[in-house]
Scaffold this motif. Structure first.
Motif, PDB file in Angstrom:
ATOM      1  N   TYR A  16      -1.703  -1.813  11.910  1.00  0.00           N
ATOM      2  CA  TYR A  16      -2.969  -0.767  11.078  1.00  0.00           C
ATOM      3  C   TYR A  16      -3.891  -1.326  10.455  1.00  0.00           C
ATOM      4  N   ASP A  57     -12.313  -3.220  10.556  1.00  0.00           N
ATOM      5  CA  ASP A  57     -13.304  -2.317   9.800  1.00  0.00           C
ATOM      6  C   ASP A  57     -13.952  -2.760   8.924  1.00  0.00           C
ATOM      7  N   ASP A  75      -3.358   2.559  -3.746  1.00  0.00           N
ATOM      8  CA  ASP A  75      -2.636   2.601  -2.952  1.00  0.00           C
ATOM      9  C   ASP A  75      -3.119   1.502  -1.201  1.00  0.00           C
ATOM     10  N   ILE A 112      -4.414   9.341  -8.229  1.00  0.00           N
ATOM     11  CA  ILE A 112      -3.746  11.011  -7.938  1.00  0.00           C
ATOM     12  C   ILE A 112      -2.416  11.258  -7.742  1.00  0.00           C
TER      13      ILE A 112
HETATM   14  P1  TYM Z   1      -6.362   7.424   3.501  1.00  0.00           P
HETATM   15  O1  TYM Z   1      -7.351   7.735   4.330  1.00  0.00           O
HETATM   16  O2  TYM Z   1      -5.032   7.546   3.333  1.00  0.00           O
HETATM   17  O3  TYM Z   1      -7.126   7.082   1.893  1.00  0.00           O
HETATM   18  C1  TYM Z   1      -8.758   8.148   2.454  1.00  0.00           C
HETATM   19  C2  TYM Z   1      -8.823   6.720   0.236  1.00  0.00           C
HETATM   20  O4  TYM Z   1      -8.352   8.041  -0.319  1.00  0.00           O
HETATM   21  C3  TYM Z   1      -7.237   6.784  -1.693  1.00  0.00           C
HETATM   22  N1  TYM Z   1      -6.388   7.756  -2.145  1.00  0.00           N
HETATM   23  C4  TYM Z   1      -6.006   8.104  -2.527  1.00  0.00           C
HETATM   24  N2  TYM Z   1      -6.568   7.952  -3.909  1.00  0.00           N
HETATM   25  C5  TYM Z   1      -6.608   8.413  -4.909  1.00  0.00           C
HETATM   26  N3  TYM Z   1      -5.274   9.161  -5.281  1.00  0.00           N
HETATM   27  C6  TYM Z   1      -4.157   9.422  -4.590  1.00  0.00           C
HETATM   28  N4  TYM Z   1      -3.612   9.642  -4.402  1.00  0.00           N
HETATM   29  C7  TYM Z   1      -4.983   8.560  -3.019  1.00  0.00           C
HETATM   30  N5  TYM Z   1      -4.978   9.408  -1.873  1.00  0.00           N
HETATM   31  C8  TYM Z   1      -5.511   8.951  -0.774  1.00  0.00           C
HETATM   32  C9  TYM Z   1      -7.306   5.495  -0.946  1.00  0.00           C
HETATM   33  O5  TYM Z   1      -7.244   4.998  -1.157  1.00  0.00           O
HETATM   34  C10 TYM Z   1      -8.342   5.452   0.620  1.00  0.00           C
HETATM   35  O6  TYM Z   1      -9.500   4.862  -0.706  1.00  0.00           O
HETATM   36  N6  TYM Z   1      -6.772   2.792   5.349  1.00  0.00           N
HETATM   37  C11 TYM Z   1      -7.350   3.744   4.598  1.00  0.00           C
HETATM   38  C12 TYM Z   1      -8.621   3.655   5.626  1.00  0.00           C
HETATM   39  C13 TYM Z   1      -9.428   3.005   6.075  1.00  0.00           C
HETATM   40  C14 TYM Z   1     -10.132   2.020   5.243  1.00  0.00           C
HETATM   41  C15 TYM Z   1     -10.729   0.820   6.393  1.00  0.00           C
HETATM   42  C16 TYM Z   1     -10.510   2.422   3.969  1.00  0.00           C
HETATM   43  C17 TYM Z   1      -9.485   2.356   7.147  1.00  0.00           C
HETATM   44  N7  TYM Z   1     -10.072   1.473   7.313  1.00  0.00           N
HETATM   45  C18 TYM Z   1     -12.071   0.110   5.680  1.00  0.00           C
HETATM   46  C19 TYM Z   1     -11.345   1.193   4.017  1.00  0.00           C
HETATM   47  C20 TYM Z   1     -11.615   0.178   4.525  1.00  0.00           C
HETATM   48  C21 TYM Z   1      -6.618   5.550   4.504  1.00  0.00           C
HETATM   49  O7  TYM Z   1      -4.762   4.769   4.515  1.00  0.00           O
HETATM   50  O8  TYM Z   1      -6.863   5.857   3.723  1.00  0.00           O
END
Ligand code: TYM
Length: 334
Positions: A130, A137, A151, A188
């Motif tokens: 992953y 990307d 995270d 959060i």
């Molecule tokens: P994903 O879909 O899990 O989460 C999207 C974005 O939301 C942020 N996030 C949070 N921030 C604060 N508090 C929380 N509880 C919380 N939960 C999620 C994540 O940090 C993220 O910014 N791997 C990435 C998706 C991705 C990506 C990329 C991001 C794929 N390729 C290239 C940046 C660049 C992800 O799992 O996001």
């Protein structure tokens, strides 16, 4: 640099219901940065396949995420908002970068360990690699900055390591990106278990505020939010529940945490929770209304998808050609 601007790249998986964590940790910062940078925002549908998806629902979810980006206020004419799976260069570069990533590095990824523990029946190779697709990307667009929640810090570190490794072998191939974290809301926590991250895959819906929750649901969830027995509204490690609510309040209202503490001094938890709910509703309501409107504009949305896919592919393929050449893959003039 594109059009004399530095490049910003980010995206979200098209899985589950987005939460206020996704909004405050990522999307909100995209909104404040998008004028200043040349921005690419992906609907990360290939990443979503690391977990089993129902095809019909998945198709809808990915499209809804695309619409949500726009409903939140990202101008699709100025920002390149597109589907990861529509630009085949992502999968191709991911393969090339797999050959520059060590198994030992991937083994250290905490998100892999967490997800592997959660999905014991489906620890697939995609879940393991992953972070390599994520590096692809980002590096395809030669991004300078990647605004994400805390995270994703480790994934950004491995992206930088891979970029530096490739650059060390072949010369200047990739821009080495910097993570960008906002001032508030970068992590959060769950409203029910404030020591755990708020997550779209949480089984207890009361732990998360979803971006599509209606005002009554939001008020109810905040009323039930776990606090503690100090009955004081203060940001501290001993009070993870209250601190999380202060963080959400601060990120939604723009009030610094210290000012929020003063604002609620001597006031009860009930009143405080109501104010947090109101601050969240005032952010979510306009987005929900715009989302409902845009959802009816199918032809317009499909046009935007086509246009932006093409734009993304143009920049991605430019980098991919460069990498192929540097790595010594044969090219036959046609
Ligand atoms: P994903 O879909 O899990 O989460 C999207 C974005 O939301 C942020 N996030 C949070 N921030 C604060 N508090 C929380 N509880 C919380 N939960 C999620 C994540 O940090 C993220 O910014 N791997 C990435 C998706 C991705 C990506 C990329 C991001 C794929 N390729 C290239 C940046 C660049 C992800 O799992 O996001």
């Amino acid at each position: 640099m594109i059009n004399d601007k530095q490049v910003l790249y980010s995206g979200m998986q098209a899985t589950g219901n987005l939460t206020i964590g996704n909004y405050l940790g990522a999307l909100k910062n995209w909104l404040t940065l998008n004028e200043e940078y040349e921005c690419f925002f992906g609907v990360m549908d290939l990443h979503s396949l690391t977990v089993r998806q129902n095809p019909a629902e998945f198709r809808k979810k990915a499209k809804n995420l695309f619409i949500l980006y726009i409903a939140a206020g990202l101008d699709p004419k100025k920002n390149c908002i597109y589907f990861q799976s529509h630009v085949s260069a992502h999968a191709e570069l991911a393969w090339l970068l797999n050959c520059f990533t060590y198994v030992g590095e991937l083994n250290r990824m905490t998100q892999f360990k967490d997800k592997a523990a959660k999905h014991k029946d489906n620890i697939n190779a995609g879940l393991f690699t992953y972070p390599v697709l994520m590096a692809a990307d980002i590096l395809l667009y030669q991004a300078d900055f990647v605004p994400v929640g805390k995270d994703q810090k480790q994934h950004l570190e491995i992206t930088r390591d891979i970029a530096e490794r490739v650059n060390a072998v072949y010369g200047d191939v990739f821009t080495v990106p910097e993570p960008f974290f906002g001032k508030a809301g970068t992590k959060i926590m769950s409203l029910q278990e404030p020591t755990q991250k708020m997550s779209k895959s949480d089984e207890n819906p009361n732990g998360s505020i979803y971006l599509m929750d209606d005002p009554d649901t939001i008020v109810r969830k905040f009323k039930r939010a776990v606090t503690d027995s100090f009955s004081e509204i203060r940001y501290s490690e001993e009070q993870p529940g209250v601190s999380n609510l202060l963080e959400i309040y601060s990120a939604c209202s723009g009030t610094p945490i210290a000012d929020a503490e003063k604002e609620f001094e001597g006031r009860g938890y009930g009143e405080f929770k109501e104010a947090v709910a109101e601050a969240v509703i005032s952010v979510l309501k306009p987005m929900q209304d715009e989302y409902a409107r845009l959802s009816g504009e199918k032809a317009y949305i499909d046009g935007l998808i086509r246009e932006n896919d093409e734009k993304a592919a143009y920049y991605a393929n430019k980098t991919l050609r460069k990498v192929r050449k540097k790595m010594g893959l044969n090219e036959i003039p046609r």
